[in-house]
Design a protein around this motif. Structure first.
Motif, short mmCIF file in Angstrom:
data_model
loop_
_atom_site.label_atom_id
_atom_site.label_comp_id
_atom_site.label_asym_id
_atom_site.label_seq_id
_atom_site.Cartn_x
_atom_site.Cartn_y
_atom_site.Cartn_z
N GLN A 394 0.85 -1.42 0.07
CA GLN A 394 -0.05 -0.02 -0.08
C GLN A 394 0.88 1.37 0.03
O GLN A 394 0.42 2.25 -0.59
CB GLN A 394 -1.02 -0.06 1.35
CG GLN A 394 -1.84 1.23 1.17
CD GLN A 394 -3.00 1.12 0.16
OE1 GLN A 394 -3.13 -0.21 -0.42
NE2 GLN A 394 -3.96 2.09 0.22
N TRP A 395 1.97 1.47 0.87
CA TRP A 395 2.84 2.44 0.88
C TRP A 395 4.07 2.37 0.44
O TRP A 395 4.67 3.27 -0.55
CB TRP A 395 2.62 2.98 2.38
CG TRP A 395 1.39 2.87 2.98
CD1 TRP A 395 0.55 2.20 3.85
CD2 TRP A 395 0.21 4.02 2.49
NE1 TRP A 395 -0.56 2.72 3.87
CE2 TRP A 395 -1.01 3.50 3.18
CE3 TRP A 395 0.28 5.07 1.48
CZ2 TRP A 395 -2.26 4.28 2.78
CZ3 TRP A 395 -1.10 5.61 1.16
CH2 TRP A 395 -2.21 5.38 2.02
N SER A 396 4.75 1.41 0.94
CA SER A 396 6.25 1.32 0.58
C SER A 396 7.00 0.04 0.90
O SER A 396 6.52 -0.60 1.92
CB SER A 396 7.21 2.46 0.81
OG SER A 396 7.57 2.37 2.20
N PRO A 397 7.86 -0.60 0.26
CA PRO A 397 8.20 -1.83 0.54
C PRO A 397 8.96 -2.03 1.89
O PRO A 397 9.58 -0.77 2.09
CB PRO A 397 9.39 -2.14 -0.78
CG PRO A 397 8.82 -1.32 -1.53
CD PRO A 397 8.33 -0.12 -1.11
N TYR A 398 8.73 -2.86 2.86
CA TYR A 398 9.30 -2.97 3.88
C TYR A 398 10.93 -3.26 3.64
O TYR A 398 11.25 -4.26 2.85
CB TYR A 398 8.98 -4.26 4.66
CG TYR A 398 9.42 -4.57 5.87
CD1 TYR A 398 9.35 -3.77 6.93
CD2 TYR A 398 9.99 -5.66 6.31
CE1 TYR A 398 9.80 -3.93 8.30
CE2 TYR A 398 10.67 -5.97 7.48
CZ TYR A 398 10.35 -5.34 8.68
OH TYR A 398 11.22 -5.39 9.77
N PRO A 399 11.91 -2.65 4.34
CA PRO A 399 13.27 -2.40 3.83
C PRO A 399 14.02 -3.35 4.70
O PRO A 399 15.49 -3.35 4.41
CB PRO A 399 13.68 -1.14 4.25
CG PRO A 399 12.97 -0.59 5.59
CD PRO A 399 11.50 -1.31 5.36
N TRP A 400 13.77 -4.26 5.64
CA TRP A 400 14.54 -5.10 6.45
C TRP A 400 14.06 -6.59 6.21
O TRP A 400 13.06 -6.90 5.99
CB TRP A 400 14.57 -4.66 8.01
CG TRP A 400 14.85 -3.23 8.07
CD1 TRP A 400 16.21 -2.59 7.78
CD2 TRP A 400 14.21 -2.11 8.76
NE1 TRP A 400 16.23 -1.32 8.08
CE2 TRP A 400 14.77 -1.14 8.56
CE3 TRP A 400 12.88 -1.86 9.03
CZ2 TRP A 400 14.50 0.08 8.96
CZ3 TRP A 400 12.48 -0.65 9.53
CH2 TRP A 400 13.17 0.39 9.49
N PRO A 401 14.92 -7.44 6.54
CA PRO A 401 14.79 -9.01 6.23
C PRO A 401 13.67 -9.49 7.21
O PRO A 401 12.67 -10.28 6.56
CB PRO A 401 15.96 -9.55 6.82
CG PRO A 401 16.75 -8.72 7.80
CD PRO A 401 16.39 -7.40 7.27
#
Length: 696
Positions: A394-401
C-alpha cells in the motif's frame, strides 16, 4: 436531478474572534480562515517549498558496533560500543551529544518530576565507565558532562564536513522491573523475560532545523539518525534472543533441528514452530562443571566458561546485523516459544543470491506459554505477515529482512524490525495492537520524523494506516479498528471526535509532544491526527490523489527527517490543493465544522420551478459538505458544497431544480464530517420563506 447553485452573500465581520465568548460562538471570519499560512520552518536550500528535500540537503550518519551482556542473577546489563559518527553538515562540530535514556529512571530526573505518576520506582540510571576517541589504535579519553538524559562530549579539535570520529563508550545499568515500561524485566511461568530497548548510549541528532536536538527524555518518543548496526547479546545458553535485524551466527546459537525448521518456515505461508512448548518445558540440563583446562580458548567464540570449578551454565552470544536503521532492540528469555512463516516480499537488494537465500525474509513471533491460545499468540505470525505485506503493497516496501512480534509484560512498543506486546493480549485488541506497532515500521522507523516534537507524525500517521489495514485483514474480521487505549463510543469517528473539538482544554496537534498530558495523548496525537488524514483522503482530496501523494511523501522522506512544515508543503504540492485552511484549523487550532440548513422555499412559491435551500456556515473549519434533498415521491439528489464556497461569505442559497415539494433537506447525511451541532443539519418539507426568481 441536476442542481444549480445560487449564492446570497451576507456581510461577515473581519474582526470576529476565534474563541467562543459567553456561550455565543463568534461568526466565522473567512479572512482569517483562508489567510496565507506561515509554516514553522521556512523553505530553503535544505528543504524546498514543494516539501521535498532541497538541493543542498544533508544528514549526519551514525554506525554502531555494540556488545552487551545480561546478568540474570543481578538483572543488570553491561556493554561496550564503538560509535562511528559522520559529520555531513556544513558546520564544524566542537561537541557531540549522546542520549542516555536510562537516566530517566533516576530519582530526581526531569522525567521524575514531569511525569511523577510513572515513576514510583527508580534505578541508579546508566553508569558510564569510560568514554574515549579511538583513532588508528590510539585511545584518547574524554571527560563527559552528563546532564539528566544527555551527555556532552567536548572535542579537542572540531569535526569538519565529511569527517568521521570513532567514540568508544563502556557502561552498565540495572534493568528496571516491569514498571520500566519500554525496557524491563518481568516474570513468566518458565523464566524471566527481558525487554531491552534504549539500552545503549545513542547519538543525538544534529540537523538543519535546530542544530543539536537535545530535548531531555521524559518518556515520550525518539529522534535518531540512521546507520548500520552490528550488535551482539551474551545471555545464558538456555535463552532465546529475538532481535532487530538478521541473526548472523545461527549455527552458534541454534540446534540443527531449529535451523532446519527456519528453512522450512522460509517456504511456508503458515507458521512453523521453531521452538516448541515441549522444548521450553523440558528439564534443564545440569550445570556444566568447568575442568582444570578451562583456561583454554573455547571451541567457539560464543561459548564462555568461568574459572575452574565453576558450576555456572554456559552462555551464548547472539550476533545480529541491521543495515540502514535508526535503532535496534531485543527481547531475551528461556521461556520463549518461537514460530515463523515466510514474508511474501521481494528479496532485499544487494549481496549475492546465496546471501539472499541464506537470509530469508520471515514473519516471526516469540512468546511464553501464557500467550498460547486460538485468539492469542497462535495467530500472531499471521498478523505480522499481513501487516508487513499489506503496508508494503500500500505505501512502500518493507526495507529489512525480518519482522518480529515478541511478548512480555505488555509495553505495546515499537522498534525497528520488532514490536513488544503483551503476552496476555487476545482477540481484536491483539490484532489491532500488533498491526499498530508494526505499522510504526513506516512511521517513524522508515520516515524518520521527530517524534519528540510532533507526535502526530508518528502515532497519528500510523493509526491512519492501520485503520485501513483492519478493514483489509481477512475480509474485515477485525474491522472497524479496535483501539484499547482510545475506544470510540459510537464507532463513528465523525461523532467521536466532537468531544475533543469542543473541549477547551484539548491541546492542538502542533503542541510539542511532551506538553500533551496522558488524558489527551491518545485522543489527540493518535485519534484526531489519524482522522485528519481520513478527512483529507475521503472528503477533501479523494483517495486517488491522496494515496499517490502519501506514497510519494513516504518515498521522498524514507530514512530522512521531515518536519511538519515539509509534510504540509508536500501534500499541498502533490495533491494540487492549497490546504492551508485545513492545516490551520485542524493542526494549529481545534477548529471544527458547524453547518445549518433551512428554511426551504420555492421559486415564486411554486415547487414546480425548483427549491431554494438556505445553508449557513457557523464553523471555523469549512469542510466540503453534502446536501441531500429528498422530494415527496422519495427521489433524491445530492449536491457537494466545496470549501471555496465560504471564502467570501457564511451563507448561501442552493437552487435545486425540481418539480415537486421537498420532503427533507439534510446536510452531511452520512455523518462523515465532525459537525459539532447536528440539531440544525436537517429541515422538513414546509416552506417558510418565499423568494422571487429575480433575487436568487
Amino acid at each position: 436531478m441536476a442542481a444549480v447553485l445560487a449564492v446570497l452573500a451576507l456581510p461577515v465581520s473581519s474582526g470576529a474572534a476565534c474563541a467562543a465568548e459567553a456561550g455565543n460562538p463568534p461568526v466565522p471570519d473567512p479572512t482569517r480562515i483562508f489567510a496565507p499560512l506561515a509554516y514553522p520552518e521556512d523553505a530553503n536550500m535544505y528543504r524546498s517549498g514543494s516539501g521535498r528535500r532541497g538541493p543542498q540537503a544533508w544528514q549526519n550518519r551514525t554506525d554502531y558496533d555494540i556488545k552487551v551482556t545480561i546478568d540474570p542473577v543481578n538483572r543488570t546489563l553491561s556493554g561496550s560500543e564503538i560509535i562511528t559518527y559522520t559529520n555531513n553538515s556544513p558546520d564544524d562540530l566542537d561537541v557531540l551529544w549522546v542520549q542516555l535514556d536510562q537516566n530517566m529512571y533516576r530519582e530526581g530526573s526531569r522525567a521524575d518530576f514531569a511525569n511523577p505518576e510513572r515513576h514510583q520506582f527508580h534505578t541508579d540510571g546508566i553508569a558510564i565507565e569510560s568514554v574515549s576517541i579511538e583513532d588508528e589504535g590510539r585511545s584518547t579519553p574524554l571527560v563527559p558532562v552528563i546532564s539528566d538524559t544527555r551527555m556532552q562530549l567536548s572535542l579537542s579539535d572540531a569535526m569538519h564536513k565529511g569527517e568521521k570520529r570513532r567514540i568508544r563508550i563502556v557502561w552498565h545499568y540495572t534493568i528496571p522491573g516491569a514498571w520500566g515500561g519500554r525496557t524491563a524485566v518481568s516474570s513468566s511461568k518458565n523464566g524471566d523475560i527481558y525487554e531491552i530497548a534504549q539500552f545503549y548510549p545513542r547519538m543525538a541528532v544534529y540537523d538543519d532545523v535546530r542544530g543539536w536536538d537535545t530535548a531531555p527524555y521524559l518518556g515520550q518518543e525518539f529522534y535518531l539518525d540512521y546507520g548500520d548496526f552490528d550488535y551482539s547479546v551474551t545471555v545464558p545458553s538456555a535463552f532465546v534472543v529475538a532481535g532487530s535485524g538478521s541473526l548472523v551466527n545461527p549455527s552458534d546459537v541454534l540446534s540443527q533441528e531449529q535451523r532446519d525448521r527456519l528453512a522450512q518456515a522460509a517456504k511456508s505461508e503458515q507458521r512453523i514452530m521453531i521452538r516448541t512448548q515441549a522444548e521450553v518445558e523440558a528439564p534443564a540440563a545440569p550445570p556444566v562443571p568447568v575442568q582444570a583446562d578451562a583456561g583454554k580458548d573455547p571451541k567457539t567464540p560464543d561459548d564462555h566458561k568461568l574459572a575452574a570449578g565453576s558450576e555456572k551454565p554456559l552462555t551464548k552470544t547472539w550476533h545480529f546485523h541491521m543495515a540502514n536503521t535508526r535503532d535496534v532492540a531485543f527481547m531475551a528469555s528461556a521461556a520463549f516459544l518461537w514460530d515463523a512463516a515466510k514474508l511474501d516480499l521481494p528479496p532485499l537488494p544487494g549481496g549475492s543470491e546465496k546471501d539472499r537465500q541464506a537470509q530469508p525474509r520471515l514473519a516471526m513471533s516469540f512468546y511464553p506459554v501464557e500467550g498460547i491460545g486460538a485468539q492469542g499468540w497462535d495467530r500472531s505470525t499471521s498478523y505480522v505477515k499481513h501487516a508487513i505485506e499489506y503496508f508494503s503493497s500500500q505505501w512502500s516496501p518493507y526495507p529489512w529482512p525480518n519482522a518480529i512480534n515478541a511478548a512480555g509484560h505488555g509495553a505495546a512498543m515499537e522498534y525497528p524490525g520488532i514490536a513488544f506486546e503483551d503476552a496476555k493480549s487476545r482477540g481484536p485488541q491483539f490484532f489491532s495492537l500488533t498491526t499498530h506497532e508494526l505499522g510504526h515500521q513506516w512511521f517513524p522507523m522508515v520516515v524518520g520524523s521527530n517524534e519528540r516534537r510532533h507526535a502526530f507524525m508518528d502515532e497519528g500517521f500510523d493509526t491512519f494506516i492501520d485503520v485501513l489495514a483492519s478493514v483489509h485483514f481477512n475480509s474485515g474480521e477485525f474491522a472497524p479498528k479496535h483501539d484499547a487505549e482510545y475506544a470510540p463510543v459510537s464507532g463513528n469517528p465523525a461523532v467521536d471526535i466532537v468531544s475533543v473539538l469542543m473541549d477547551p482544554a484539548s491541546p492542538v496537534l502542533m503542541a510539542p509532544s511532551d506538553t500533551v498530558s496522558e488524558k489527551y495523548r491518545h485522543a489527540v496525537s493518535y485519534f484526531k491526527a489519524a482522522y485528519g488524514l481520513t478527512l483529507l483522503r475521503e472528503q477533501i482530496v479523494g483517495p486517488d490523489r491522496f494515496d499517490r501523494a502519501f506514497r510519494a511523501y513516504v518515498g521522498e522522506w524514507a530514512f530522512h527527517h521531515p518536519t511538519a512544515s515539509d509534510f504540509f508543503r508536500f501534500m499541498n504540492s502533490e495533491t494540487g490543493e492549497d490546504l492551508s485552511w485545513f492545516w490551520r484549523g485542524w493542526y494549529f487550532n481545534n477548529w471544527a465544522p458547524d453547518y445549518a440548513v433551512g428554511p426551504v422555499s420555492y421559486v415564486e412559491n411554486d415547487p414546480k420551478k425548483g427549491a431554494l435551500v438556505r445553508v449557513v456556515n457557523k464553523g471555523w473549519l469549512p469542510l466540503p459538505v453534502v446536501l441531500q434533498v429528498t422530494w415527496m415521491d422519495g427521489s433524491a439528489a445530492r449536491i457537494r458544497i466545496p470549501t471555496e464556497t465560504w471564502m467570501l461569505r457564511n451563507e448561501l442559497t442552493v437552487d435545486v431544480a425540481g418539480t415537486q415539494p421537498v420532503r427533507t433537506a439534510i446536510l452531511d447525511p452520512d455523518r462523515v464530517i465532525p459537525d459539532i451541532d447536528r440539531s440544525n443539519n436537517s429541515f422538513g418539507e414546509i416552506p417558510t420563506v418565499t423568494i422571487s426568481s429575480g433575487n436568487h
